[in-house]
Design a protein around this motif. Structure first.
Motif, PDB file in Angstrom:
ATOM      1  N   ARG A 146       0.817  -1.217   0.000  1.00 40.81           N
ATOM      2  CA  ARG A 146       0.000   0.000   0.000  1.00 40.81           C
ATOM      3  C   ARG A 146       0.851   1.268   0.000  1.00 40.81           C
ATOM      4  NH1 ARG A 146      -4.014  -0.069   4.867  1.00 40.81           N
ATOM      5  NH2 ARG A 146      -2.100  -0.628   5.943  1.00 40.81           N
ATOM      6  N   TYR A 147       1.852   1.309  -0.859  1.00 47.88           N
ATOM      7  CA  TYR A 147       2.752   2.454  -0.880  1.00 47.88           C
ATOM      8  C   TYR A 147       2.019   3.729  -1.288  1.00 47.88           C
ATOM      9  CZ  TYR A 147       6.245  -1.285  -1.011  1.00 47.88           C
ATOM     10  OH  TYR A 147       6.993  -2.410  -0.739  1.00 47.88           O
ATOM     11  N   PRO A 148       2.239   4.813  -0.570  1.00 49.10           N
ATOM     12  CA  PRO A 148       1.585   6.079  -0.944  1.00 49.10           C
ATOM     13  C   PRO A 148       2.135   6.579  -2.280  1.00 49.10           C
ATOM     14  CG  PRO A 148       3.221   6.449   0.778  1.00 49.10           C
ATOM     15  CD  PRO A 148       3.083   4.962   0.628  1.00 49.10           C
ATOM     16  N   GLY A 149       1.270   7.160  -3.080  1.00 50.68           N
ATOM     17  CA  GLY A 149       1.712   7.646  -4.384  1.00 50.68           C
ATOM     18  C   GLY A 149       2.240   6.533  -5.243  1.00 50.68           C
ATOM     19  N   LYS A 209      14.269  -3.063   4.141  1.00 47.15           N
ATOM     20  CA  LYS A 209      14.794  -1.695   4.067  1.00 47.15           C
ATOM     21  C   LYS A 209      14.275  -0.977   2.824  1.00 47.15           C
ATOM     22  CE  LYS A 209      19.000  -2.540   6.750  1.00 47.15           C
ATOM     23  NZ  LYS A 209      20.478  -2.668   6.710  1.00 47.15           N
ATOM     24  N   LEU A 210      14.252  -1.683   1.691  1.00 53.31           N
ATOM     25  CA  LEU A 210      13.717  -1.091   0.464  1.00 53.31           C
ATOM     26  C   LEU A 210      12.218  -0.847   0.603  1.00 53.31           C
ATOM     27  CD1 LEU A 210      15.623  -3.255  -2.165  1.00 53.31           C
ATOM     28  CD2 LEU A 210      16.024  -0.830  -1.674  1.00 53.31           C
ATOM     29  N   ASP A 211      11.537  -1.812   1.199  1.00 56.69           N
ATOM     30  CA  ASP A 211      10.093  -1.678   1.416  1.00 56.69           C
ATOM     31  C   ASP A 211       9.787  -0.435   2.256  1.00 56.69           C
ATOM     32  OD1 ASP A 211       7.249  -3.139   1.630  1.00 56.69           O
ATOM     33  OD2 ASP A 211       7.795  -2.409   3.616  1.00 56.69           O
ATOM     34  N   LYS A 212      10.580  -0.229   3.294  1.00 55.93           N
ATOM     35  CA  LYS A 212      10.335   0.925   4.172  1.00 55.93           C
ATOM     36  C   LYS A 212      10.585   2.237   3.429  1.00 55.93           C
ATOM     37  CE  LYS A 212      10.931   2.421   8.924  1.00 55.93           C
ATOM     38  NZ  LYS A 212      10.616   3.813   8.580  1.00 55.93           N
ATOM     39  N   LYS A 213      11.596   2.277   2.585  1.00 54.01           N
ATOM     40  CA  LYS A 213      11.859   3.494   1.816  1.00 54.01           C
ATOM     41  C   LYS A 213      10.718   3.787   0.847  1.00 54.01           C
ATOM     42  CE  LYS A 213      16.901   3.634   2.099  1.00 54.01           C
ATOM     43  NZ  LYS A 213      16.938   5.001   2.681  1.00 54.01           N
ATOM     44  N   LEU A 214      10.173   2.742   0.240  1.00 57.75           N
ATOM     45  CA  LEU A 214       9.014   2.925  -0.640  1.00 57.75           C
ATOM     46  C   LEU A 214       7.817   3.426   0.161  1.00 57.75           C
ATOM     47  CD1 LEU A 214       9.383  -0.346  -2.736  1.00 57.75           C
ATOM     48  CD2 LEU A 214       9.564   1.964  -3.656  1.00 57.75           C
ATOM     49  N   ARG A 215       7.677   2.908   1.349  1.00 54.29           N
ATOM     50  CA  ARG A 215       6.556   3.272   2.215  1.00 54.29           C
ATOM     51  C   ARG A 215       6.687   4.707   2.728  1.00 54.29           C
ATOM     52  NH1 ARG A 215       3.526  -0.666   4.027  1.00 54.29           N
ATOM     53  NH2 ARG A 215       5.166  -2.203   3.671  1.00 54.29           N
ATOM     54  N   THR A 228      14.923   6.071  -3.781  1.00 51.07           N
ATOM     55  CA  THR A 228      15.515   6.337  -5.089  1.00 51.07           C
ATOM     56  C   THR A 228      16.444   5.163  -5.361  1.00 51.07           C
ATOM     57  OG1 THR A 228      17.487   7.500  -4.271  1.00 51.07           O
ATOM     58  CG2 THR A 228      15.494   8.840  -4.662  1.00 51.07           C
ATOM     59  N   ASP A 229      16.920   5.036  -6.587  1.00 51.15           N
ATOM     60  CA  ASP A 229      17.824   3.929  -6.892  1.00 51.15           C
ATOM     61  C   ASP A 229      19.113   4.004  -6.078  1.00 51.15           C
ATOM     62  OD1 ASP A 229      15.973   2.973  -8.646  1.00 51.15           O
ATOM     63  OD2 ASP A 229      17.024   3.584 -10.477  1.00 51.15           O
ATOM     64  N   ALA A 230      19.402   5.182  -5.535  1.00 58.21           N
ATOM     65  CA  ALA A 230      20.592   5.332  -4.692  1.00 58.21           C
ATOM     66  C   ALA A 230      20.480   4.524  -3.404  1.00 58.21           C
ATOM     67  CB  ALA A 230      20.811   6.806  -4.363  1.00 58.21           C
ATOM     68  N   ALA A 231      19.287   4.034  -3.090  1.00 59.44           N
ATOM     69  CA  ALA A 231      19.115   3.201  -1.892  1.00 59.44           C
ATOM     70  C   ALA A 231      19.999   1.956  -1.963  1.00 59.44           C
ATOM     71  CB  ALA A 231      17.654   2.802  -1.743  1.00 59.44           C
ATOM     72  N   PHE A 232      20.191   1.433  -3.169  1.00 59.86           N
ATOM     73  CA  PHE A 232      21.034   0.251  -3.313  1.00 59.86           C
ATOM     74  C   PHE A 232      22.492   0.567  -2.988  1.00 59.86           C
ATOM     75  CE2 PHE A 232      17.254  -1.007  -5.550  1.00 59.86           C
ATOM     76  CZ  PHE A 232      17.159  -2.374  -5.323  1.00 59.86           C
ATOM     77  N   VAL A 233      22.932   1.777  -3.357  1.00 60.74           N
ATOM     78  CA  VAL A 233      24.290   2.204  -3.014  1.00 60.74           C
ATOM     79  C   VAL A 233      24.416   2.367  -1.505  1.00 60.74           C
ATOM     80  CG1 VAL A 233      26.045   3.979  -3.335  1.00 60.74           C
ATOM     81  CG2 VAL A 233      24.507   3.391  -5.225  1.00 60.74           C
ATOM     82  N   GLU A 234      23.402   2.942  -0.898  1.00 51.92           N
ATOM     83  CA  GLU A 234      23.404   3.153   0.552  1.00 51.92           C
ATOM     84  C   GLU A 234      23.500   1.829   1.308  1.00 51.92           C
ATOM     85  OE1 GLU A 234      20.129   4.474   3.905  1.00 51.92           O
ATOM     86  OE2 GLU A 234      20.056   5.456   1.943  1.00 51.92           O
ATOM     87  N   ILE A 235      22.790   0.819   0.817  1.00 46.78           N
ATOM     88  CA  ILE A 235      22.732  -0.460   1.537  1.00 46.78           C
ATOM     89  C   ILE A 235      23.923  -1.356   1.228  1.00 46.78           C
ATOM     90  CG2 ILE A 235      21.382  -2.576   1.866  1.00 46.78           C
ATOM     91  CD1 ILE A 235      18.882  -0.879   1.214  1.00 46.78           C
ATOM     92  N   THR A 236      24.347  -1.387  -0.051  1.00 50.20           N
ATOM     93  CA  THR A 236      25.399  -2.333  -0.457  1.00 50.20           C
ATOM     94  C   THR A 236      26.731  -1.677  -0.782  1.00 50.20           C
ATOM     95  OG1 THR A 236      24.929  -2.223  -2.840  1.00 50.20           O
ATOM     96  CG2 THR A 236      23.586  -3.737  -1.508  1.00 50.20           C
ATOM     97  N   PRO A 238       8.728   2.604  -8.524  1.00 49.12           N
ATOM     98  CA  PRO A 238       9.264   1.693  -9.554  1.00 49.12           C
ATOM     99  C   PRO A 238       8.493   0.376  -9.528  1.00 49.12           C
ATOM    100  CG  PRO A 238      10.737   1.786  -7.661  1.00 49.12           C
ATOM    101  CD  PRO A 238       9.659   2.802  -7.408  1.00 49.12           C
ATOM    102  N   GLY A 239       7.659   0.154 -10.519  1.00 54.80           N
ATOM    103  CA  GLY A 239       6.828  -1.046 -10.536  1.00 54.80           C
ATOM    104  C   GLY A 239       7.633  -2.326 -10.491  1.00 54.80           C
ATOM    105  N   TRP A 240       8.821  -2.315 -11.096  1.00 58.48           N
ATOM    106  CA  TRP A 240       9.652  -3.522 -11.115  1.00 58.48           C
ATOM    107  C   TRP A 240      10.027  -3.948  -9.702  1.00 58.48           C
ATOM    108  CZ3 TRP A 240      14.546  -3.188  -9.004  1.00 58.48           C
ATOM    109  CH2 TRP A 240      15.095  -1.904  -8.863  1.00 58.48           C
ATOM    110  N   LEU A 241      10.282  -2.959  -8.826  1.00 57.53           N
ATOM    111  CA  LEU A 241      10.676  -3.282  -7.449  1.00 57.53           C
ATOM    112  C   LEU A 241       9.466  -3.682  -6.614  1.00 57.53           C
ATOM    113  CD1 LEU A 241      12.863  -3.481  -5.336  1.00 57.53           C
ATOM    114  CD2 LEU A 241      12.654  -1.013  -4.938  1.00 57.53           C
ATOM    115  N   VAL A 242       8.337  -3.011  -6.839  1.00 58.40           N
ATOM    116  CA  VAL A 242       7.103  -3.358  -6.122  1.00 58.40           C
ATOM    117  C   VAL A 242       6.735  -4.816  -6.392  1.00 58.40           C
ATOM    118  CG1 VAL A 242       4.639  -2.868  -5.896  1.00 58.40           C
ATOM    119  CG2 VAL A 242       6.255  -0.979  -6.147  1.00 58.40           C
TER     120      VAL A 242
END
Length: 246
Positions: free
Chosen positions: A143-146, A208-214, A219-227, A151-155
């Motif tokens: 139930r992500y807002p907006g 972690k990605l789910d929470k950022k979407l929520r 942003t795609d930079a989340a992957f850089v932040e995590i990995t 990114p539908g691929w990640l959802v």
């Protein structure tokens, strides 16, 4: 190593003024893991909840009755589990989930507004496809807002990750073609990519990605932040292209 050889080595070490530590002692003297390391390898869980009320309606497709009752059990059992797996802390779950079985529907199943609509003809031909209920209930939890800006691929990848790597972890994995596939392919391809990243980099990457979407901070930079690496680099690690030959 025999007891006699081990005794001889210990004696020789003592003669040379060196104490040979056993593997057990060596392990005990290792530096304790840091909090960051623990967070990396520990799967974060949201607080436990009870399953919402689940109702079924197969009036439009009466032959779905048996399957509908089985699907109800799956949703009741797995909604709390998926809720805990994702970054749902501070969120409010729906009070009720409706499972509606219909004669005509383009998609096998679709979720929205606290309801999962299921195609009767689809489950008639594929009675073992109960796993799709886990995919759809994941969407009810997301139930992500907006949503339109996400990114539908990640959802879809997260929803398939909960199904294929949590509910059905024994199912054969998809074959990835590095010349044709991409992390943006959604569904099982993206899910396989996420599973790879969870195993190699951070067990908590999906929540972690789910929470950022929520939280509307993704942003795609989340992957850089995590990995520490960008998406293209990570994908090339997961599905390296074959070397070119003359």
């Amino acid at each position: 190593m025999s007891i006699f050889r081990r005794s001889a080595l210990i004696a020789l070490s003592a003669t040379l003024g060196v104490v040979a530590l056993s593997p057990v002692v060596q392990a005990q003297e290792k530096t304790p893991p840091t909090e960051a390391q623990l967070k990396k390898y520990a799967y974060p869980l949201a607080p436990a909840i009870e399953a919402p009320k689940v109702t079924i309606d197969y009036s439009d497709f009466p032959t779905a009755e048996t399957w509908a009752k089985e699907a109800k059990v799956v949703v009741e059992q797995w909604f709390p589990a998926v809720w805990q797996m994702l970054g749902t802390e501070g969120q409010t779950p729906p009070k009720e989930i409706r499972l509606v079985f219909v004669k005509e529907q383009q998609a096998p199943a679709q979720a929205g507004g606290g309801q999962i609509s299921v195609s009767g003809p689809w489950i008639t031909e594929r009675p073992d496809d109960l796993g799709m209920m886990v995919h759809e209930l994941t969407h009810l939890i997301q139930r992500y807002p907006g949503y339109a800006g996400k990114p539908g691929w990640l959802v879809e990848g997260i929803a398939d990750y909960t199904r294929w790597w949590r509910y059905e972890p024994e199912t054969p994995r998809p074959k990835i073609d590095p010349l044709k596939n991409k992390y943006t392919d959604s569904y099982r391809v993206t899910a396989a990519f996420l599973a790879f990243l969870a195993n190699k980099y951070d067990k908590g990457i999906v929540p972690k990605l789910d929470k950022k979407l929520r939280d509307k901070t993704y942003t795609d930079a989340a992957f850089v932040e995590i990995t520490g690496k960008d998406l293209d680099t990570l994908w090339n690690e997961f599905a390296p292209k074959p070397a070119l030959t003359n």
